[in-house]
Enzyme design. Structure first.
Site, PDB file in Angstrom:
ATOM      1  N   GLN A 141       0.827  -1.201   0.000  1.00 28.81           N
ATOM      2  CA  GLN A 141       0.000   0.000   0.000  1.00 28.81           C
ATOM      3  C   GLN A 141       0.870   1.262   0.000  1.00 28.81           C
ATOM      4  OE1 GLN A 141      -2.082  -0.321   3.792  1.00 28.81           O
ATOM      5  NE2 GLN A 141      -0.211  -1.164   4.674  1.00 28.81           N
ATOM      6  N   TYR A 175     -10.730   6.726  19.536  1.00 33.35           N
ATOM      7  CA  TYR A 175     -10.850   5.508  18.731  1.00 33.35           C
ATOM      8  C   TYR A 175     -10.257   4.327  19.488  1.00 33.35           C
ATOM      9  CZ  TYR A 175     -10.040   2.155  14.950  1.00 33.35           C
ATOM     10  OH  TYR A 175     -10.019   1.017  14.175  1.00 33.35           O
ATOM     11  N   ASP A 195      -0.346   0.717  13.828  1.00 36.30           N
ATOM     12  CA  ASP A 195       0.075   2.020  14.341  1.00 36.30           C
ATOM     13  C   ASP A 195       0.539   1.955  15.784  1.00 36.30           C
ATOM     14  OD1 ASP A 195      -2.421   2.450  16.118  1.00 36.30           O
ATOM     15  OD2 ASP A 195      -3.288   2.183  14.140  1.00 36.30           O
ATOM     16  N   ASP A 246       0.848 -13.358   8.597  1.00 36.08           N
ATOM     17  CA  ASP A 246      -0.544 -13.319   8.168  1.00 36.08           C
ATOM     18  C   ASP A 246      -1.406 -13.846   9.312  1.00 36.08           C
ATOM     19  OD1 ASP A 246      -3.057 -13.915   7.026  1.00 36.08           O
ATOM     20  OD2 ASP A 246      -2.142 -14.121   5.044  1.00 36.08           O
ATOM     21  N   CYS A 247      -2.440 -13.122   9.674  1.00 35.53           N
ATOM     22  CA  CYS A 247      -3.218 -13.491  10.852  1.00 35.53           C
ATOM     23  C   CYS A 247      -4.055 -14.751  10.649  1.00 35.53           C
ATOM     24  CB  CYS A 247      -4.113 -12.342  11.291  1.00 35.53           C
ATOM     25  SG  CYS A 247      -5.511 -12.043  10.198  1.00 35.53           S
ATOM     26  N   ASP A 260      -8.595  -4.863  14.587  1.00 33.29           N
ATOM     27  CA  ASP A 260      -8.356  -3.527  14.032  1.00 33.29           C
ATOM     28  C   ASP A 260      -7.840  -3.642  12.601  1.00 33.29           C
ATOM     29  OD1 ASP A 260      -8.297  -0.716  14.228  1.00 33.29           O
ATOM     30  OD2 ASP A 260      -6.150  -0.738  14.642  1.00 33.29           O
ATOM     31  N   TYR A 266     -11.595  11.822  12.004  1.00 35.95           N
ATOM     32  CA  TYR A 266     -12.526  11.274  11.012  1.00 35.95           C
ATOM     33  C   TYR A 266     -13.574  12.317  10.625  1.00 35.95           C
ATOM     34  CZ  TYR A 266     -10.812   6.508  11.920  1.00 35.95           C
ATOM     35  OH  TYR A 266     -10.047   5.386  12.047  1.00 35.95           O
ATOM     36  N   GLU A 282     -16.483  12.495  11.646  1.00 34.76           N
ATOM     37  CA  GLU A 282     -17.763  11.805  11.541  1.00 34.76           C
ATOM     38  C   GLU A 282     -17.884  10.838  12.718  1.00 34.76           C
ATOM     39  OE1 GLU A 282     -17.913   9.439   7.935  1.00 34.76           O
ATOM     40  OE2 GLU A 282     -15.759   9.155   7.972  1.00 34.76           O
TER      41      GLU A 282
END
Length: 359
Positions: A138, A167, A191, A247-248, A268, A343, A345
């Site tokens: 990404q 959050y 994060d 990889d989960c 998350d 956000y 929102e």
């Protein structure tokens, strides 16, 4: 300009013509009879204006100009002021509404425009590009906002800002849970915010793993999001936590086979998809798989926390709740709505637990 009366297209055109001609702009008029006029004005330096006159009483003026200095912006404002004054002279009290939108700055070094989950465009007060790299998975951006601090943006999606403790608290149960001595599994969370906050609460062990967890996200956040992650990303192992760069899905399957159980599972990884066609969208299948595997490693009295999406996406949220009835075991859930600062929102969060059956 929104008028109380029908617009005489020719009268509007003649009234505004001198303003644009004074700027040395050449005029091209398109007349669609019952559908009004579209007039374009072009200046030698490439600036141009579109004047759209609708007979039912709507007059629109769009001005595009390349100006990288304050003087140029003042010239634009002066031209629009003259247009507004002339329209008020022409229509007097028959103008219902005048709405002037701030300029959209295209092609700047700093991109300040990011969409909300429900498709509204928000302009942020971004003043610095802190980090901008492409990983194998990404694009990763960390931008600085005057009011929100550094903001992590992954492939155009605003993920988390340093201001967004709300959050993190919401996806941990909003302060209602006691993590002391507990086993916790975090899916995603690159994060480091959730990990940092839980470690403070003296858990027995926290394991953080994600689907294709991106090392470059961790590296960027470790350096530029320390108000969010503290020092927990400095090392992949700590006294009461470990971060798995795996990889989960295979990890969850392995834990289920081994019979390893957790008091809390916090997902998350991704928000609820906007699509409302679950049979056609692999993201929904991925979410159902994660839910099933998570329930298999969740203790009978454990809790599963996850984000939903924007409160306005009612169809997607309803569809997500329908998926909960399709899991291998019966579950119950509750939800709460939280205001996440960056956000701009309201965001929905879910708590899910195994339904207790009578013995």
């Amino acid at each position: 300009f929104s008028l109380n009366i029908a617009a005489d297209c020719n009268a509007v055109l003649k009234a505004l013509q001198p303003i644009f001609q004074e700027q040395g702009m050449t005029e091209t008029v398109h007349n669609w009879e019952d559908h009004g006029y579209l007039v374009t004005y072009i200046k030698k330096n490439g600036s141009f204006a579109n004047l759209r006159i609708h007979p039912h009483g709507l007059v629109l003026v769009d001005l595009q100009s390349y100006n990288d200095h304050m003087k140029g912006r003042e010239e634009v404002d002066q031209l629009l002021n003259k247009v507004e004054e002339r329209m008020k002279e022409l229509f007097h009290d028959n103008i219902k509404r005048v709405k002037r939108l701030p300029a959209i700055l295209r092609g700047g070094v700093i991109d300040r425009y990011w969409p909300t989950a429900d498709g509204r465009l928000v302009e942020y007060d971004i003043d610095e590009v802190v980090y901008d790299e492409d990983s194998p998975f990404q694009n990763i951006k960390i931008l600085h906002s005057k009011q929100f601090g550094n903001i992590l943006i992954l492939s155009g999606d605003v993920n988390l800002a340093e201001s967004d403790l709300a959050y993190t608290q919401a996806i941990m149960g909003s302060g209602r849970e006691d993590y002391t001595g507990k086993e916790v599994l975090i899916l995603g969370g690159g994060d480091g915010g959730i990990l940092y906050e839980i470690v403070k609460l003296k858990p027995k062990m926290v394991t953080m793993v994600a689907s294709n967890i991106d090392q470059m996200v961790i590296d960027g956040c470790r350096k530029h999001m320390r108000k969010t992650c503290g020092d927990v990303l400095d090392n992949l192992k700590g006294e009461c936590y470990q971060v798995l760069i795996e990889d989960c899905i295979p990890v969850l399957k392995r834990y289920a086979k081994e019979g390893r159980m957790f008091d809390y599972v916090i997902n998350d990884l991704t928000a609820v998809p906007i699509s409302t066609s679950p049979e056609e969208d692999s993201t929904w299948e991925f979410l159902r798989l994660i839910l099933d595997l998570s329930m298999k490693v969740l203790k009978q009295d454990g809790k599963y926390f996850t984000q939903g999406n924007c409160i306005n996406l009612t169809d997607a949220l309803t569809l997500y709740e329908e998926q909960l009835s399709r899991l291998y075991c019966p579950v119950e859930f509750s939800k709460e709505t939280v205001c996440v600062p960056s956000y701009m929102e309201l965001w929905v969060f879910y708590t899910i637990w195994k339904k207790q059956t009578d013995i």
